[in-house]
Write an enzyme that holds these catalytic residues in place. Structure first.
Site, short mmCIF file in Angstrom:
data_model
loop_
_atom_site.label_atom_id
_atom_site.label_comp_id
_atom_site.label_asym_id
_atom_site.label_seq_id
_atom_site.Cartn_x
_atom_site.Cartn_y
_atom_site.Cartn_z
N SER A 82 6.24 -0.66 10.65
CA SER A 82 5.67 -1.68 11.53
C SER A 82 6.55 -2.92 11.55
O SER A 82 7.21 -3.23 10.54
CB SER A 82 4.28 -2.05 10.98
OG SER A 82 3.79 -3.22 11.58
N TYR A 116 -1.47 -4.97 3.72
CA TYR A 116 -1.09 -3.89 4.65
C TYR A 116 0.43 -3.86 4.83
O TYR A 116 1.08 -2.82 4.70
CB TYR A 116 -1.79 -4.08 6.00
CG TYR A 116 -1.20 -3.21 7.09
CD1 TYR A 116 -1.40 -1.84 7.09
CD2 TYR A 116 -0.40 -3.76 8.10
CE1 TYR A 116 -0.83 -1.03 8.07
CE2 TYR A 116 0.16 -2.97 9.08
CZ TYR A 116 -0.05 -1.60 9.07
OH TYR A 116 0.52 -0.81 10.03
N LYS A 141 3.61 -1.01 3.80
CA LYS A 141 4.67 -0.47 4.67
C LYS A 141 6.04 -0.72 4.05
O LYS A 141 6.91 0.15 4.07
CB LYS A 141 4.60 -1.12 6.06
CG LYS A 141 3.37 -0.72 6.88
CD LYS A 141 3.40 0.75 7.26
CE LYS A 141 2.16 1.20 7.97
NZ LYS A 141 2.03 2.65 8.10
P1 NAD Z 1 -5.11 5.31 13.65
O1 NAD Z 1 -6.04 4.75 12.63
O2 NAD Z 1 -5.63 5.53 15.01
O3 NAD Z 1 -4.50 6.70 13.12
C1 NAD Z 1 -4.30 6.97 11.76
C2 NAD Z 1 -4.88 8.34 11.47
O4 NAD Z 1 -4.68 8.67 10.09
C3 NAD Z 1 -6.39 8.41 11.73
O5 NAD Z 1 -6.67 9.54 12.53
C4 NAD Z 1 -6.98 8.54 10.33
O6 NAD Z 1 -8.20 9.28 10.35
C5 NAD Z 1 -5.86 9.26 9.60
N1 NAD Z 1 -5.84 9.06 8.14
C6 NAD Z 1 -5.94 7.89 7.45
N2 NAD Z 1 -5.85 8.12 6.14
C7 NAD Z 1 -5.67 9.45 5.97
C8 NAD Z 1 -5.50 10.30 4.85
N3 NAD Z 1 -5.51 9.82 3.59
N4 NAD Z 1 -5.37 11.64 5.05
C9 NAD Z 1 -5.36 12.15 6.30
N5 NAD Z 1 -5.52 11.39 7.41
C10 NAD Z 1 -5.66 10.06 7.24
O7 NAD Z 1 -3.83 4.38 13.68
P2 NAD Z 1 -2.62 4.33 14.70
O8 NAD Z 1 -2.75 3.09 15.48
O9 NAD Z 1 -2.49 5.62 15.40
O10 NAD Z 1 -1.42 4.13 13.69
C11 NAD Z 1 -0.68 5.21 13.18
C12 NAD Z 1 0.31 4.70 12.16
O11 NAD Z 1 1.13 3.71 12.77
C13 NAD Z 1 -0.32 4.02 10.95
O12 NAD Z 1 0.42 4.36 9.81
C14 NAD Z 1 -0.18 2.54 11.25
O13 NAD Z 1 -0.11 1.77 10.07
C15 NAD Z 1 1.13 2.51 12.00
N6 NAD Z 1 1.25 1.36 12.93
C16 NAD Z 1 0.27 1.13 13.86
C17 NAD Z 1 0.37 0.04 14.71
C18 NAD Z 1 -0.70 -0.27 15.71
O14 NAD Z 1 -0.77 -1.41 16.17
N7 NAD Z 1 -1.53 0.68 16.12
C19 NAD Z 1 1.49 -0.81 14.61
C20 NAD Z 1 2.47 -0.53 13.66
C21 NAD Z 1 2.34 0.56 12.82
C1 WQD Z 2 -1.65 -10.09 19.35
C2 WQD Z 2 -1.76 -11.54 19.85
C3 WQD Z 2 -3.12 -12.92 18.41
C4 WQD Z 2 -6.88 -10.82 19.11
C5 WQD Z 2 -1.21 -6.57 14.48
C6 WQD Z 2 -0.83 -6.35 13.04
C7 WQD Z 2 0.52 -5.70 12.97
C8 WQD Z 2 0.58 -4.42 13.84
C9 WQD Z 2 0.08 -4.67 15.22
C10 WQD Z 2 0.13 -2.49 12.50
C11 WQD Z 2 -1.66 -12.57 18.72
C12 WQD Z 2 -3.77 -12.77 19.78
C13 WQD Z 2 -5.56 -11.21 19.14
C14 WQD Z 2 -7.86 -11.65 19.72
C15 WQD Z 2 -6.11 -13.17 20.38
N1 WQD Z 2 -0.25 -3.38 13.31
N2 WQD Z 2 -5.19 -12.38 19.75
N3 WQD Z 2 -7.42 -12.78 20.35
O1 WQD Z 2 -1.40 -9.63 15.14
O2 WQD Z 2 0.63 -9.14 16.58
O3 WQD Z 2 -0.25 -7.41 15.07
O4 WQD Z 2 -1.20 -5.30 15.17
O5 WQD Z 2 1.17 -2.42 11.92
O6 WQD Z 2 0.75 -5.41 11.63
O7 WQD Z 2 -0.78 -7.61 12.38
O8 WQD Z 2 -1.54 -7.97 17.07
O9 WQD Z 2 -3.15 -7.49 18.85
O10 WQD Z 2 -3.97 -8.57 16.72
O11 WQD Z 2 -2.58 -9.88 18.28
O12 WQD Z 2 -5.81 -14.21 20.93
O13 WQD Z 2 -9.07 -11.35 19.71
O14 WQD Z 2 -3.07 -11.72 20.41
O15 WQD Z 2 -3.29 -14.22 17.91
O16 WQD Z 2 -0.99 -13.68 19.23
P1 WQD Z 2 -0.62 -8.67 15.94
P2 WQD Z 2 -2.89 -8.42 17.73
#
Ligand code: NAD
Ligand code: WQD
Length: 344
Positions: A124, A148, A152
């Protein structure tokens, strides 16, 4: 040969399953449905017209995971499984260390046992913490700002140690920026539990009337309109990045980090305006104070992924908003099938 997708029922995982199946890969999915529903995988099948094996397995359960490797000819793993809420990680850090770090160690143990050493890991942009330079390139200093993010960062480091111990490993660390949007079919998308933490699902729930108004978290940042700027990336573009990373790791060994972002930043108010245009729905907004730990501006330098993987994000913010809206308006309760509305 097959690709194992951990967390494949989740938001990014399900979209990646679609792209892999479309490209002709065999896939096997493992998920414990902690933050997802099996329905998402049924819909992956519906979109692609293809079937695949799914195991209801927790990665912490090394024995069951072992069985998955015995029963399937796995050649590479895309590891999405994990917990992803920043706020929750501050309240329950041990849960995050366990689910993200320990489960990755268990996965790598089993991979090693079966001599599967190709891995794509979901990292991330959060690993950059408060960036010193914008746009953010992969060689920027790394700093976690919450548990979190720390999980990562620790996983990135443990995977680098693993490679140092055995140069047969080939690992891509994909640093996602802010994934939004949904598959154009409107059949799969992001389905958060409870009140969303992230901007786009919050906006879409305001749009369908589940939430009253959007709280804009701060309007005093040094940005064009005072609201936070992020690099929003369409989840289908992100999914395609995994296919490119998969091709790369089967060609060369090593550990390589890649930013998956568009390289463009949009403020909260710009996203709201784009969403209103795409949906023709007005989003009432209330300016409130900033969220602790939020940064002002974050967007990627995605040129390494372009040069080394041949990947570039293609979809703009208008398409991201239109697809998020199609998904949310056709599935007001996410994957709760009782309330699914037929898409015409
Ligand atoms: P998500 O929660 O929709 O998907 C994660 C999946 O993993 C879920 O289906 C959950 O049930 C499964 N899971 C969790 N723990 C598990 C375990 N111990 N064993 C088996 N399955 C398990 O999340 P997402 O948004 O699809 O994110 C996927 C990956 O990408 C995550 O690792 C997340 O940290 C990373 N990521 C997400 C974002 C985002 O904004 N969505 C941003 C950066 C990184
Ligand atoms: C985006 C912008 C908020 C909600 C998060 C995690 C990051 C990654 C992605 C997993 C910001 C603003 C948000 C609301 C708002 N996840 N906001 N009102 O914070 O960039 O990233 O998700 O790895 O680790 O921190 O994403 O969508 O929460 O926020 O004004 O109700 O929207 O302040 O500027 P963020 P976000």
């Amino acid at each position: 040969m097959a690709i194992l997708i951990t967390g494949g029922a989740g938001y990014i995982g399900s979209h990646t399953c679609v792209e892999l199946l479309k490209a002709g890969y065999e896939i096997v999915v493992v998920d414990n449905y902690l933050n997802s529903k099996p329905e998402s995988l049924k819909r992956v099948s519906e979109i692609t017209g293809k079937s695949f094996d799914v195991y209801h397995v927790d990665l912490m359960d090394e024995k069951s995971l072992d069985q998955v490797f015995i029963e399937n000819p796995i050649e590479a793993v895309i590891h999405f499984a994990g917990l992803k809420s920043v706020g929750e990680s501050v309240k329950t850090p041990l849960l995050y260390y366990e689910h993200n770090i320990i489960s990755t160690v268990k996965l790598c143990n089993v991979m090693e046992k079966y001599n599967v050493k190709n891995l794509v890991f979901s990292s991330s942009a959060t690993v950059y913490g408060e960036p010193e330079r914008i746009p953010i390139s992969e060689d920027s200093p790394l700093k976690a700002m919450n548990p979190y993010g720390r999980t990562k960062l620790i996983i990135e480091e443990l995977l680098s140690d693993l490679y140092e111990s055995d140069h047969n490993w080939s690992i891509a660390l994909l640093r996602y920026f802010n994934p939004i949007g949904a598959h154009e079919s409107g059949l799969i998308g992001e389905a958060p539990n409870g009140i969303p933490n992230n901007l786009m699902p919050y906006i879409t729930q305001v749009a369908i009337g589940k939430l009253k108004e959007l709280n804009v978290l701060g309007n005093n940042y040094p940005t064009c309109d005072g609201t936070g700027i992020r690099d929003y990336i369409h989840v289908v573009d992100l999914a395609k990045g995994h296919l490119k990373a998969l091709e790369k790791i089967t060609e060369i060994n090593g550990v390589n980090a890649y930013n998956l972002g568009t390289g463009k930043g949009y403020s909260v108010l710009e996203v709201v305006a784009a969403f209103e245009k795409a949906s023709d729905v007005k989003i009432p907004c209330k300016i409130v104070g900033p969220r602790p730990g939020d940064i002002a501006i974050c967007y990627a330098d995605p040129s390494k992924a372009q040069m080394e993987l041949g990947w570039i994000a293609e979809k703009g913010v208008e398409e991201m908003c239109a697809d998020s809206w199609r998904w949310q308006s056709s599935n007001p309760n996410g994957y709760d099938t009782k309330t699914k509305i037929k898409i015409t």
